[in-house]
Design an enzyme around this catalytic site. Structure first.
Site, PDB file in Angstrom:
ATOM      1  N   HIS A 185      -0.796  -4.837  -3.129  1.00 38.98           N
ATOM      2  CA  HIS A 185      -0.262  -6.182  -2.910  1.00 38.98           C
ATOM      3  C   HIS A 185       0.906  -6.097  -1.937  1.00 38.98           C
ATOM      4  O   HIS A 185       1.365  -5.007  -1.583  1.00 38.98           O
ATOM      5  CB  HIS A 185       0.138  -6.852  -4.228  1.00 38.98           C
ATOM      6  CG  HIS A 185       1.294  -6.208  -4.946  1.00 38.98           C
ATOM      7  ND1 HIS A 185       1.294  -4.895  -5.353  1.00 38.98           N
ATOM      8  CD2 HIS A 185       2.494  -6.716  -5.343  1.00 38.98           C
ATOM      9  CE1 HIS A 185       2.430  -4.620  -5.971  1.00 38.98           C
ATOM     10  NE2 HIS A 185       3.194  -5.712  -5.969  1.00 38.98           N
ATOM     11  N   HIS A 200       4.156  -6.986  -2.020  1.00 34.64           N
ATOM     12  CA  HIS A 200       5.578  -6.819  -2.322  1.00 34.64           C
ATOM     13  C   HIS A 200       6.041  -5.557  -1.581  1.00 34.64           C
ATOM     14  O   HIS A 200       5.303  -4.569  -1.489  1.00 34.64           O
ATOM     15  CB  HIS A 200       5.820  -6.693  -3.829  1.00 34.64           C
ATOM     16  CG  HIS A 200       5.796  -8.024  -4.533  1.00 34.64           C
ATOM     17  ND1 HIS A 200       5.489  -8.166  -5.860  1.00 34.64           N
ATOM     18  CD2 HIS A 200       6.036  -9.279  -4.060  1.00 34.64           C
ATOM     19  CE1 HIS A 200       5.554  -9.450  -6.193  1.00 34.64           C
ATOM     20  NE2 HIS A 200       5.871 -10.153  -5.114  1.00 34.64           N
ATOM     21  N   ASP A 257       7.887  -3.000  -1.951  1.00 33.01           N
ATOM     22  CA  ASP A 257       7.906  -1.629  -2.477  1.00 33.01           C
ATOM     23  C   ASP A 257       6.516  -0.988  -2.484  1.00 33.01           C
ATOM     24  O   ASP A 257       6.372   0.167  -2.879  1.00 33.01           O
ATOM     25  CB  ASP A 257       8.526  -1.604  -3.896  1.00 33.01           C
ATOM     26  CG  ASP A 257       7.867  -2.566  -4.860  1.00 33.01           C
ATOM     27  OD1 ASP A 257       7.342  -3.607  -4.408  1.00 33.01           O
ATOM     28  OD2 ASP A 257       7.861  -2.295  -6.071  1.00 33.01           O
ATOM     29  N   HIS A 258       5.513  -1.724  -2.040  1.00 33.86           N
ATOM     30  CA  HIS A 258       4.160  -1.166  -2.022  1.00 33.86           C
ATOM     31  C   HIS A 258       3.585  -1.009  -0.621  1.00 33.86           C
ATOM     32  O   HIS A 258       2.506  -0.462  -0.458  1.00 33.86           O
ATOM     33  CB  HIS A 258       3.222  -2.017  -2.885  1.00 33.86           C
ATOM     34  CG  HIS A 258       3.555  -1.911  -4.339  1.00 33.86           C
ATOM     35  ND1 HIS A 258       2.856  -1.114  -5.221  1.00 33.86           N
ATOM     36  CD2 HIS A 258       4.567  -2.463  -5.053  1.00 33.86           C
ATOM     37  CE1 HIS A 258       3.405  -1.186  -6.411  1.00 33.86           C
ATOM     38  NE2 HIS A 258       4.449  -1.996  -6.345  1.00 33.86           N
ATOM     39  N   HIS A 278      -0.376 -10.506 -11.465  1.00 35.06           N
ATOM     40  CA  HIS A 278       0.981 -10.288 -10.977  1.00 35.06           C
ATOM     41  C   HIS A 278       1.476 -11.585 -10.326  1.00 35.06           C
ATOM     42  O   HIS A 278       0.779 -12.586 -10.319  1.00 35.06           O
ATOM     43  CB  HIS A 278       0.945  -9.114  -9.991  1.00 35.06           C
ATOM     44  CG  HIS A 278       2.286  -8.557  -9.648  1.00 35.06           C
ATOM     45  ND1 HIS A 278       3.289  -8.364 -10.565  1.00 35.06           N
ATOM     46  CD2 HIS A 278       2.785  -8.121  -8.460  1.00 35.06           C
ATOM     47  CE1 HIS A 278       4.341  -7.852  -9.953  1.00 35.06           C
ATOM     48  NE2 HIS A 278       4.073  -7.699  -8.679  1.00 35.06           N
ATOM     49  N   ASP A 290       0.747  -3.670  -9.454  1.00 35.06           N
ATOM     50  CA  ASP A 290       1.605  -4.115 -10.538  1.00 35.06           C
ATOM     51  C   ASP A 290       0.861  -5.158 -11.378  1.00 35.06           C
ATOM     52  O   ASP A 290       0.119  -5.949 -10.836  1.00 35.06           O
ATOM     53  CB  ASP A 290       2.860  -4.774  -9.969  1.00 35.06           C
ATOM     54  CG  ASP A 290       3.702  -3.819  -9.118  1.00 35.06           C
ATOM     55  OD1 ASP A 290       3.369  -2.651  -8.994  1.00 35.06           O
ATOM     56  OD2 ASP A 290       4.700  -4.291  -8.550  1.00 35.06           O
ATOM     57  N   HIS A 344       6.327   3.294 -11.679  1.00 32.37           N
ATOM     58  CA  HIS A 344       6.919   2.032 -11.235  1.00 32.37           C
ATOM     59  C   HIS A 344       8.081   1.611 -12.142  1.00 32.37           C
ATOM     60  O   HIS A 344       8.165   0.484 -12.619  1.00 32.37           O
ATOM     61  CB  HIS A 344       5.832   0.935 -11.206  1.00 32.37           C
ATOM     62  CG  HIS A 344       6.181  -0.235 -10.357  1.00 32.37           C
ATOM     63  ND1 HIS A 344       6.825  -1.351 -10.855  1.00 32.37           N
ATOM     64  CD2 HIS A 344       6.001  -0.488  -9.047  1.00 32.37           C
ATOM     65  CE1 HIS A 344       7.009  -2.227  -9.887  1.00 32.37           C
ATOM     66  NE2 HIS A 344       6.519  -1.734  -8.773  1.00 32.37           N
TER      67      HIS A 344
END
Ligand SMILES: [Zn+2]
Length: 292
Positions: free
Chosen positions: A49, A51, A53-54, A129, A199, A257
């Site tokens: 996805h 976001h 941090d990914h 999510h 997530d 995570h």
């Protein structure tokens, strides 16, 4: 956020000589170099996805591959938008990469096979999510039977050995059976599976899909006493991750995570182990192997 030496998410996965990358948080390329992972062999990158941090490490990796004059196509799987983000960055840097980037758009809430070769498949796992998000299930296909070298008669032709591996008997030119397959071969090695689920909030909907998976990675952003935080941000607690592993009859569980609010991860691990004993922490740079 990165905290206490822990980086944002990325996983380098090797299956039968193939290399894949799942998610690509900031500084992934630095970590791949540090771990001496051969990232030039990655041809398929799966982004769960959008976001930061990914995926914020993806652009850095792409620029490096370009500077190193990569020529192989690079396949990138993601929900909508990543193609636009990457092409915009390339446009304003006036860089035409030395290789082709092929985007594959993931569909929201859909479970589908997005990659297949002769050894394995990768399918999406619809996750729950704040934005569109998919996990990935890697499944090895049935492997060939193994020749039992102690029983192999001398003088077999290459073609006859290939047919043995396929599971056929050895026959002569007119089709008479010379050797039975079961006399000369051993059963195939186990076909392994790996599920990546990050997530997501606690969600029973994908449990059937990952039933009996050998290794489950499930996010465990919080501990149970911060469950309200998990609910608010659509993440899971360690207890919830362990419950998913238990309900799905997973072989073992990897937790990851972790929220930057925790320095010490022992409570996360202990909480998961009360429900699912075969749990481990996915720490920076650690390597996990699924035996076959
Ligand atoms: Zn997220």
């Amino acid at each position: 956020m990165p905290a206490y030496g822990r980086h944002p998410t990325a996983q380098f996965i090797e299956i039968q000589n193939r290399s894949f990358l799942v998610d690509c948080g900031e500084a992934t390329q630095m970590q791949l170099m540090r771990m001496q992972a051969n990232f030039h062999r990655i041809n398929h990158i799966f982004i769960s996805h959008l976001h930061g941090d990914h995926y914020l490490g993806l652009m850095g990796l792409i620029f490096t591959l370009h500077l190193q004059r990569r020529t192989n196509d690079l396949h990138v799987y993601s929900h909508r938008g990543l193609d636009e983000i990457i092409t915009t960055q390339l446009r304003y840097s006036r860089s035409a990469p030395s290789f082709k980037i092929i985007f594959h758009r993931l569909e929201k809430g859909v479970r589908e096979v997005i990659y297949e070769d002769d050894a394995l498949t990768v399918e999406t796992i619809p996750l729950s999510h704040k934005i569109r998000c998919s996990g990935f299930l890697f499944k090895e296909k049935m492997k060939p039977r193994r020749i039992d070298k102690t029983k192999l008669p001398e003088g077999l032709l290459l073609q006859q050995i290939i047919s043995l591996k396929r599971g056929d008997d050895v026959v002569d030119a007119v089709g008479n059976v010379l050797y039975r397959n079961s006399d000369l071969t051993l059963p195939p090695r186990k076909s392994r599976s790996y599920a990546y689920c990050s997530d997501t909030e606690f969600d029973r909907n994908f449990i059937e899909q990952i039933r009996n998976v050998d290794l489950l990675y499930h996010e465990a952003t919080f501990v149970e006493s911060d469950e309200s935080k998990a609910r608010e941000t659509k993440h899971s607690t360690a207890k919830q991750a362990a419950t998913v592993a238990q309900l799905a009859d997973a072989g073992s569980l990897l937790l990851g995570h972790f929220s930057a609010r925790y320095r010490d991860l022992v409570p996360i691990l202990e909480e998961a182990r009360t429900i699912f004993p075969n749990s481990r922490l996915a720490l920076e740079g650690e390597e996990f192997t699924i035996p076959d």
